[in-house]
Design an enzyme around this catalytic site. Structure first.
Site, PDB file in Angstrom:
ATOM      1  N   GLU A  99      15.878 -37.338  51.399  1.00  4.49           N
ATOM      2  CA  GLU A  99      15.430 -38.076  52.587  1.00  4.49           C
ATOM      3  C   GLU A  99      14.256 -37.371  53.227  1.00  4.49           C
ATOM      4  O   GLU A  99      14.244 -36.136  53.331  1.00  4.49           O
ATOM      5  CB  GLU A  99      16.597 -38.183  53.585  1.00  4.49           C
ATOM      6  CG  GLU A  99      16.302 -39.065  54.779  1.00  4.49           C
ATOM      7  CD  GLU A  99      17.517 -39.250  55.699  1.00  4.49           C
ATOM      8  OE1 GLU A  99      18.568 -39.708  55.216  1.00  4.49           O
ATOM      9  OE2 GLU A  99      17.395 -38.923  56.887  1.00  4.49           O
ATOM     10  N   ASP A 101      12.129 -37.622  56.742  1.00  7.38           N
ATOM     11  CA  ASP A 101      12.264 -38.275  58.058  1.00  7.38           C
ATOM     12  C   ASP A 101      11.140 -38.002  59.023  1.00  7.38           C
ATOM     13  O   ASP A 101      10.758 -36.848  59.217  1.00  7.38           O
ATOM     14  CB  ASP A 101      13.484 -37.690  58.807  1.00  7.38           C
ATOM     15  CG  ASP A 101      14.788 -38.040  58.192  1.00  7.38           C
ATOM     16  OD1 ASP A 101      14.954 -39.174  57.776  1.00  7.38           O
ATOM     17  OD2 ASP A 101      15.659 -37.139  58.151  1.00  7.38           O
ATOM     18  N   GLU A 103      11.152 -38.754  63.039  1.00 10.42           N
ATOM     19  CA  GLU A 103      11.932 -39.285  64.152  1.00 10.42           C
ATOM     20  C   GLU A 103      11.155 -39.051  65.443  1.00 10.42           C
ATOM     21  O   GLU A 103      10.790 -37.915  65.742  1.00 10.42           O
ATOM     22  CB  GLU A 103      13.302 -38.611  64.229  1.00 10.42           C
ATOM     23  CG  GLU A 103      14.198 -39.024  63.070  1.00 10.42           C
ATOM     24  CD  GLU A 103      15.552 -38.355  63.087  1.00 10.42           C
ATOM     25  OE1 GLU A 103      16.561 -39.055  62.961  1.00 10.42           O
ATOM     26  OE2 GLU A 103      15.602 -37.113  63.241  1.00 10.42           O
ATOM     27  N   ARG A 127      16.432 -28.996  57.770  1.00 11.46           N
ATOM     28  CA  ARG A 127      15.088 -28.421  57.730  1.00 11.46           C
ATOM     29  C   ARG A 127      14.232 -29.049  58.838  1.00 11.46           C
ATOM     30  O   ARG A 127      13.107 -29.479  58.603  1.00 11.46           O
ATOM     31  CB  ARG A 127      14.443 -28.679  56.368  1.00 11.46           C
ATOM     32  CG  ARG A 127      15.174 -28.036  55.201  1.00 11.46           C
ATOM     33  CD  ARG A 127      14.336 -28.102  53.932  1.00 11.46           C
ATOM     34  NE  ARG A 127      14.979 -27.395  52.845  1.00 11.46           N
ATOM     35  CZ  ARG A 127      15.734 -27.976  51.909  1.00 11.46           C
ATOM     36  NH1 ARG A 127      15.948 -29.278  51.940  1.00 11.46           N
ATOM     37  NH2 ARG A 127      16.263 -27.254  50.937  1.00 11.46           N
ATOM     38  N   GLU A 128      14.786 -29.057  60.053  1.00  9.50           N
ATOM     39  CA  GLU A 128      14.083 -29.723  61.141  1.00  9.50           C
ATOM     40  C   GLU A 128      12.867 -28.933  61.621  1.00  9.50           C
ATOM     41  O   GLU A 128      12.920 -27.704  61.754  1.00  9.50           O
ATOM     42  CB  GLU A 128      15.015 -29.918  62.354  1.00  9.50           C
ATOM     43  CG  GLU A 128      16.191 -30.831  62.101  1.00  9.50           C
ATOM     44  CD  GLU A 128      17.400 -30.132  61.494  1.00  9.50           C
ATOM     45  OE1 GLU A 128      17.319 -28.918  61.194  1.00  9.50           O
ATOM     46  OE2 GLU A 128      18.430 -30.806  61.321  1.00  9.50           O
ATOM     47  N   TRP A 193      21.793 -36.748  71.897  1.00  7.04           N
ATOM     48  CA  TRP A 193      21.116 -35.555  71.389  1.00  7.04           C
ATOM     49  C   TRP A 193      19.589 -35.545  71.547  1.00  7.04           C
ATOM     50  O   TRP A 193      18.974 -34.475  71.580  1.00  7.04           O
ATOM     51  CB  TRP A 193      21.432 -35.336  69.900  1.00  7.04           C
ATOM     52  CG  TRP A 193      20.926 -36.421  68.979  1.00  7.04           C
ATOM     53  CD1 TRP A 193      21.590 -37.573  68.645  1.00  7.04           C
ATOM     54  CD2 TRP A 193      19.664 -36.480  68.295  1.00  7.04           C
ATOM     55  NE1 TRP A 193      20.820 -38.335  67.800  1.00  7.04           N
ATOM     56  CE2 TRP A 193      19.634 -37.685  67.563  1.00  7.04           C
ATOM     57  CE3 TRP A 193      18.541 -35.628  68.232  1.00  7.04           C
ATOM     58  CZ2 TRP A 193      18.538 -38.076  66.781  1.00  7.04           C
ATOM     59  CZ3 TRP A 193      17.455 -36.019  67.439  1.00  7.04           C
ATOM     60  CH2 TRP A 193      17.458 -37.227  66.730  1.00  7.04           C
TER      61      TRP A 193
END
Ligand SMILES: *[C@@H]1O[C@H](CO)[C@@H](O)[C@H](O)[C@H]1NC(C)=O
Ligand SMILES: *[C@@H]1O[C@H](CO)[C@@H](O)[C@H](O)[C@H]1NC(C)=O
Length: 283
Positions: A99, A101, A103, A127-128, A193
């Site tokens: 995935e 992403d 956001e 792995r933000e 969150w």
């Protein structure tokens, strides 16, 4: 005659792959709440709505093996705290999920929108990274894109790379190379969150929350499709200029990291006492 026919055929083939941008319904279908997705400009754009009854979402009709997806997005203006608008690619395979992403985390009026990116490869995520945008993304449309080839994944905002995830399989780091991914987008309430870690709740007095998207552009090898496509070296997204950042792109990427990055899992010692191997790259 034979030659012309060949040229015509090539135009047809090329036209199919590169005749971009597409309308919403050419590439996508609604997956969550038809009533909250309205087509605009004869289908070349859409309006997404989040209200107290529902958010909404859509997905590409095909999956793709490598390529680049981009769209122009105008995010929710004003008080968008607690909302998340997402644009991502996903293999749709639960346990060995790949995935990529984007956001977009809303914020109170006057506070910066945050863009969170994440990479799951072969089931492993966490792995933000987060950057604040250097402009107001709700004032106008900006182009957001994900390039994915065998060399790296590059998340870009108006051609400025904000995240690069290199293929480090040689060092034992997982990388998405074995499964096709679809393209997805959702707008939803994530006020448990999203904004200041969940402290800022959605202000429903501001609903409906509206985001806009247009100029859908997916260029890649659709799956199912010709099985030779993903390994065809003449796919533009695989050619030399797309195998690493140009010096100019690398400078812009460094500028974003220096001035706008507010979180990087690579430097989060509380979560990762041992620095993840893909973080050893520098940039
Ligand atoms: C709208 O799109 C349809 C299908 O692509 C096309 O036939 C039609 O001419 C378009 N109309 C306008 C006003 O652009
Ligand atoms: C929202 O604004 C606050 C205050 O400026 C900032 O700390 C935060 O990073 C912003 N973004 C999110 C998603 O909370």
């Amino acid at each position: 005659m034979g030659f012309l026919a060949l040229v015509f055929l090539q135009l047809l083939v090329v036209g199919k792959c590169y005749g971009r941008p597409a309308t919403f319904l050419q590439d996508f279908r609604v997956t969550w709440s038809d009533a909250h997705i309205k087509q605009l400009m004869n289908g070349s754009g859409i309006q997404l709505t989040l209200d107290q009854t529902s958010g909404c979402g859509f997905a590409s009709k095909s999956k793709y093996m490598f390529g680049r997806v981009s769209m122009k997005i105008k995010l929710i203006p004003g008080d968008s705290a607690g909302t998340v608008t997402a644009f991502y690619m996903n293999s749709d395979t639960d346990t060995i999920r790949d995935e990529l992403d984007f956001e977009f985390l809303g914020n109170r009026s006057g506070q910066p929108y945050t863009v969170q990116t994440n990479v799951y490869a072969h089931g492993s995520g966490n792995r933000e990274q987060r950057v604040n945008l250097w402009f107001d993304p709700s004032a106008d449309f900006h182009t957001y894109s994900i390039l994915w080839n065998r060399h790296h994944v590059v998340f870009s905002v108006d051609d400025t790379p904000i995240r690069v995830y290199k293929n480090n399989m040689i060092r034992g780091v997982s990388y998405p190379t074995s499964q096709p991914m679809g393209v997805y987008s959702t707008l939803w309430n994530a006020d448990n969150w999203a904004t200041r870690g969940g402290l800022e709740k959605i202000n429903w007095a501001q609903a409906p929350f509206l985001a806009y998207m247009k100029d859908f552009d997916i260029e890649g090898c659709s799956v199912p499709g010709p099985s030779s496509c993903p390994s065809n070296p003449s796919n533009w997204w695989d050619t030399q200029p797309y195998q690493q950042l140009s010096p100019y792109q690398a400078r812009k990427y460094k500028w974003v990291r220096m001035h706008y990055m507010i979180y990087d899992y690579c430097t989060d010692k509380s979560r990762f006492p041992v620095v993840p191997p893909e973080c050893m790259d520098g940039i």
